[in-house]
Design a protein around this motif. Structure first.
Motif, PDB file in Angstrom:
ATOM      1  N   THR A  56     -56.787 -15.401  12.249  1.00 56.34           N
ATOM      2  CA  THR A  56     -55.404 -15.845  12.581  1.00 56.34           C
ATOM      3  C   THR A  56     -55.588 -14.982  13.824  1.00 56.34           C
ATOM      4  O   THR A  56     -55.159 -15.531  14.875  1.00 56.34           O
ATOM      5  CB  THR A  56     -54.478 -15.456  11.463  1.00 56.34           C
ATOM      6  N   VAL A  59     -57.742 -17.167  17.011  1.00 58.51           N
ATOM      7  CA  VAL A  59     -56.628 -18.079  18.125  1.00 58.51           C
ATOM      8  C   VAL A  59     -55.671 -17.506  18.552  1.00 58.51           C
ATOM      9  O   VAL A  59     -55.142 -19.167  18.947  1.00 58.51           O
ATOM     10  CB  VAL A  59     -56.895 -18.886  16.307  1.00 58.51           C
ATOM     11  N   VAL A  61     -52.952 -17.906  16.695  1.00 60.28           N
ATOM     12  CA  VAL A  61     -51.241 -18.986  16.274  1.00 60.28           C
ATOM     13  C   VAL A  61     -51.718 -17.902  15.092  1.00 60.28           C
ATOM     14  O   VAL A  61     -52.476 -17.241  14.799  1.00 60.28           O
ATOM     15  CB  VAL A  61     -51.699 -20.032  16.591  1.00 60.28           C
ATOM     16  N   LEU A  63     -51.100 -18.037  11.477  1.00 60.05           N
ATOM     17  CA  LEU A  63     -51.653 -20.001  10.802  1.00 60.05           C
ATOM     18  C   LEU A  63     -51.909 -18.619   9.454  1.00 60.05           C
ATOM     19  O   LEU A  63     -52.817 -19.615   8.241  1.00 60.05           O
ATOM     20  CB  LEU A  63     -53.853 -19.651  10.645  1.00 60.05           C
ATOM     21  N   LYS A 142     -63.606 -20.434  16.664  1.00 60.93           N
ATOM     22  CA  LYS A 142     -62.945 -20.267  17.106  1.00 60.93           C
ATOM     23  C   LYS A 142     -62.313 -21.120  18.272  1.00 60.93           C
ATOM     24  O   LYS A 142     -61.091 -21.045  18.592  1.00 60.93           O
ATOM     25  CB  LYS A 142     -62.760 -18.268  17.294  1.00 60.93           C
ATOM     26  N   SER A 144     -61.026 -24.270  20.153  1.00 57.94           N
ATOM     27  CA  SER A 144     -60.485 -25.371  20.399  1.00 57.94           C
ATOM     28  C   SER A 144     -59.843 -26.470  21.015  1.00 57.94           C
ATOM     29  O   SER A 144     -59.350 -27.554  20.736  1.00 57.94           O
ATOM     30  CB  SER A 144     -58.696 -25.151  19.329  1.00 57.94           C
ATOM     31  N   ASP A 650     -57.456 -23.738  15.406  1.00 57.31           N
ATOM     32  CA  ASP A 650     -56.289 -23.439  15.611  1.00 57.31           C
ATOM     33  C   ASP A 650     -54.933 -24.067  14.973  1.00 57.31           C
ATOM     34  O   ASP A 650     -53.874 -23.645  14.544  1.00 57.31           O
ATOM     35  CB  ASP A 650     -56.102 -23.645  16.753  1.00 57.31           C
ATOM     36  N   CYS A 651     -55.155 -25.032  14.199  1.00 58.23           N
ATOM     37  CA  CYS A 651     -54.839 -25.839  13.055  1.00 58.23           C
ATOM     38  C   CYS A 651     -53.619 -26.933  14.035  1.00 58.23           C
ATOM     39  O   CYS A 651     -52.364 -27.311  13.278  1.00 58.23           O
ATOM     40  CB  CYS A 651     -53.703 -25.017  12.649  1.00 58.23           C
ATOM     41  N   LYS A 652     -53.970 -27.066  15.375  1.00 51.94           N
ATOM     42  CA  LYS A 652     -53.029 -27.481  15.700  1.00 51.94           C
ATOM     43  C   LYS A 652     -53.567 -29.315  16.265  1.00 51.94           C
ATOM     44  O   LYS A 652     -52.680 -30.152  16.551  1.00 51.94           O
ATOM     45  CB  LYS A 652     -52.744 -27.073  17.474  1.00 51.94           C
ATOM     46  N   VAL A 688     -48.511 -25.582  15.741  1.00 55.98           N
ATOM     47  CA  VAL A 688     -49.616 -25.783  14.178  1.00 55.98           C
ATOM     48  C   VAL A 688     -49.145 -26.724  13.234  1.00 55.98           C
ATOM     49  O   VAL A 688     -47.926 -27.093  12.994  1.00 55.98           O
ATOM     50  CB  VAL A 688     -49.635 -24.333  13.816  1.00 55.98           C
TER      51      VAL A 688
END
Length: 695
Positions: A56, A59, A61, A63, A142, A144, A650-652, A688
């Motif tokens: 977390t 990146v 953000v 998470l 890491k 994105s 970054d789970c975006k 996210v």
């Protein structure tokens, strides 16, 4: 995976054994289904590192895993487009035939593109994939904004080749082995299989390919690969084209996929049987060599899938297509006098370093040969052995585990194929036995196991892993497909997609359903946790989820609703936060809805109860799903399979693949040919995926 379009439900069923479904020496019933239901996300994240993803803080953000699913469920849908949850956008990129370099013409709707051009364009039927962060020309777990997308191409549809080359009434098809095809069409199919590696970069609405990137590369069924591991150089893989047994002629039927702990791509060879033929064979039917080939589905005078017939063109170069004919010829003195052993060089976990485009793919034979769906590893710990889990996707096949001899060192991140040599070539292969009391054990497949005394070597065991697993009494499962390991609990989840041939009298606790003479038509997801450490020999298990239409009371054991019911779970992926994503490849529920993607927030083994199915089999089930913990997020176009899944660190952005769609999905402007493609899902507010709104 199930096959559609070109292959119309060609699912292998070559396990003739009557293995006892459970070991006869059962311990008395254990009360393992206790406790654990109250674990929180905070407790989870304090326990295990997310070593295969960025953390977390790296990146920048939040998470944290959602505590519940708050998006509005996507309804059932049978149209030709795709639906995604409100607040998200879904963008189609990289459809089949897209050139990845300049100098290659765009895909044409008349399909009259040269077969060789698929060495430089996206292949057919996109499947498993992975996003590798790219920064300063190297792997950055890491990063994105830019990355390399490595992607499988499982098989080919009829719409790959020119329409006039297909006829419904083929006068030569009466004798399938003698069927003849055009060299140009077979070349097109050979090179539309395999793997694509393409560089992608973030845009305001998703991602786009970086054309002409030095990393863009295709690996196909015509791209030579290396053999490595225990079977390398053995008599079983020595061929006419390589009597030393060091290489294979290509890679084929790439299905699910995964990441290695050091940052390479682990692709898989699943239904490799389809492209091979075996004619009138000098082997005596019933002898050892015949049993080996037949156990992998290749019986005398057959083709794995007669739509291919790659061995038949007569208008090609000398010997160009005979490599796909695994017949032991009567005139041959040695196995290397014909191509019978080419078949044995397929069916492996295959490693690709996307950051080294000049390198060859490597088939890791020590992980066993079977219809690999995918390969998932346990988040590694410094100084401990690595553990990988795999499923064999055919009816009545098995679940496997590989434990490397080498102990993990963080300095190997970014180590490429040399790290693969270290961790994947030496180790122990095991197969799973599921006991009725909710426990299980791993049985070793090596010469150390007295049950395998009639195997000559560990190389023979690896090449014919199915036969070895038969001998040690492995549990026959309902088509083990994708495997994923929770980064939170380290529990292993496996989709058992379906099994139309599971009879009521053959059900067992781990595969407990068979209905209406159609077997287990909707499938389930099983999970297990190691009880002696990840490298140990015992585990406990339960069934996380029974798939079913919501209105089929006797089958709907997980109490699904119209917002989260599903059939035939297939693709499976834990994202960095511990959210579980479930994809479907269904043919039993498509009158009500197309295939889909669901989000889930599982707890852990022990959160449910024991129950008895309507066919009288007692089993162990996880907690009943609720819309807060399981919800439909996406529905694909008619006729498709939703498959292949990966996420940016970054789970975006969430990448999924749409395979064999119908209608005009993916067609060029004004065209009529539907095409497989990749879909990038992002939040409209740029946040996210499943995170709190930024608006």
């Amino acid at each position: 995976m199930q096959s559609h379009g070109h292959h119309e439900e060609v699912i292998e069923d070559s396990n003739p054994t009557d293995n006892s479904e459970f070991n006869a020496l059962l311990v008395k019933r254990r009360s393992f289904l206790k406790g654990g239901a109250g674990l929180t996300a905070a407790a989870f994240f304090g326990s295990f590192p997310l070593s295969s993803f960025a953390r977390t803080e790296e990146v920048g953000v939040n998470l944290a895993r959602p505590t519940s699913l708050k998006f509005s469920a996507v309804p059932h849908y049978t149209g030709d487009d795709m639906l995604v949850a409100e607040g998200y956008r879904a963008e189609l990129i990289l459809p089949m035939g897209t050139p990845i370099v300049d100098g290659v013409e765009d895909w044409r709707d008349d399909r009259m593109v040269l077969g060789e051009s698929f060495k430089y364009r996206m292949g057919d039927n996109h499947d498993g994939m992975w996003f590798f962060g790219l920064n300063n020309h190297g792997y950055d777990p890491k990063h994105s904004e830019r990355g390399l997308l490595a992607m499988n191409h499982e098989y080919t549809n009829p719409n790959l080749n020119p329409i006039e080359n297909y006829t419904k009434d083929d006068p030569l098809a009466e004798k399938i082995y003698q069927k003849r095809r055009l060299a140009s069409d077979v070349r097109r199919e050979i090179h539309a299989h395999g793997v694509s590696v393409v560089e992608v970069k973030r845009t305001p609405t998703g991602y786009e390919m970086v054309k002409n990137s030095p990393f863009n590369k295709r690996y196909t069924s015509g791209t030579p690969t290396k053999l490595s591991g225990v079977a390398k150089g053995s008599e079983f893989v020595k061929t006419k084209i390589d009597p030393q047994g060091l290489t294979s002629i290509g890679i084929n039927n790439q299905c699910g996929a995964g990441l290695s702990p050091w940052g390479t791509y682990l692709t898989t060879e699943e239904n490799f049987l389809n492209v091979f033929a075996r004619g009138a064979d000098k082997t005596v039917i019933g002898d050892k060599n015949d049993k080996r080939a037949s156990r992998y589905g290749l019986k005398e005078n057959t083709i794995g899938d007669d739509a291919y017939a790659w061995h038949t063109p007569t208008d090609g170069e000398a010997h160009e297509f005979e490599v796909w004919d695994a017949t032991a010829k009567a005139e041959s003195v040695l196995a290397t006098d014909d191509h019978r052993n080419n078949f044995n060089t397929f069916g492996y976990i295959t490693e690709i370093d996307p950051f080294a485009p000049k390198s060859q793919a490597v088939k890791r034979t020590s992980l066993g040969r079977f219809a690999h769906e995918n390969c998932a590893f346990v988040p590694p710990k410094q100084g401990e052995q690595l553990v990988f889990y795999m499923g064999d996707d055919a009816r009545g096949e098995y679940i496997y585990k590989f434990v490397s001899d080498a102990k993990w060192s963080n300095i190997d991140i970014g180590g490429g194929l040399k790290a693969g040599d270290k961790y994947l070539d030496k180790g122990a292969l095991y197969v799973a036995v599921f006991h009725e009391d909710g426990t299980g054990e791993w049985r070793e497949l090596s010469k150390e196991n007295p049950a395998l005394a009639d195997f000559t070597s560990d190389a023979e065991i690896a090449v014919f892993a199915r036969l070895a697993a038969d001998k040690v009494g492995a549990t026959k499962m309902d088509r083990p497909e994708w495997v994923s390991v929770s980064p939170i609990t380290r529990e292993v989840y496996v989709t058992l997609t379906n099994n139309s041939r599971r009879k009521e009298e053959e059900v067992n606790a781990a595969n407990p359903r068979s209905y209406d003479g159609k077997g287990n038509q909707h499938g389930h997801i099983i999970r297990f946790a190691e009880t002696d450490g990840q490298t140990g020999g015992r585990f406990r298990w339960d069934i996380y989820l029974f798939a079913s239409p919501f209105d089929k009371a006797e089958q709907n054991l997980s109490k699904l609703t119209a917002d989260n019911d599903l059939s035939s779970p297939d693709g499976l992926f834990f994202d960095p936060r511990g959210v579980l994503w479930i994809q479907t490849d269904d043919g039993a529920y498509t009158s009500r809805t197309n295939c889909m993607l669901l989000a889930a927030l599982p707890n852990k083994i022990g959160d449910g109860r024991s129950l008895t199915t309507s066919v009288g089999k007692e089993t162990h089930m996880g907690a009943v799903a609720t819309p807060d913990t399981l919800r439909r997020f996406f529905v694909g176009p008619q006729g498709c399979e939703v498959t292949g899944i990966t996420m940016t660190p970054d789970c975006k952005a969430l990448f999924i693949n749409i395979q064999h769609p119908e209608g005009r999905f993916g067609a060029v402007a004004g065209g009529q040919t539907p095409r497989s493609g990749t879909v990038v899902i992002t939040k409209k507010d740029g946040g996210v995926i499943l995170g709190e709104s930024l608006m």
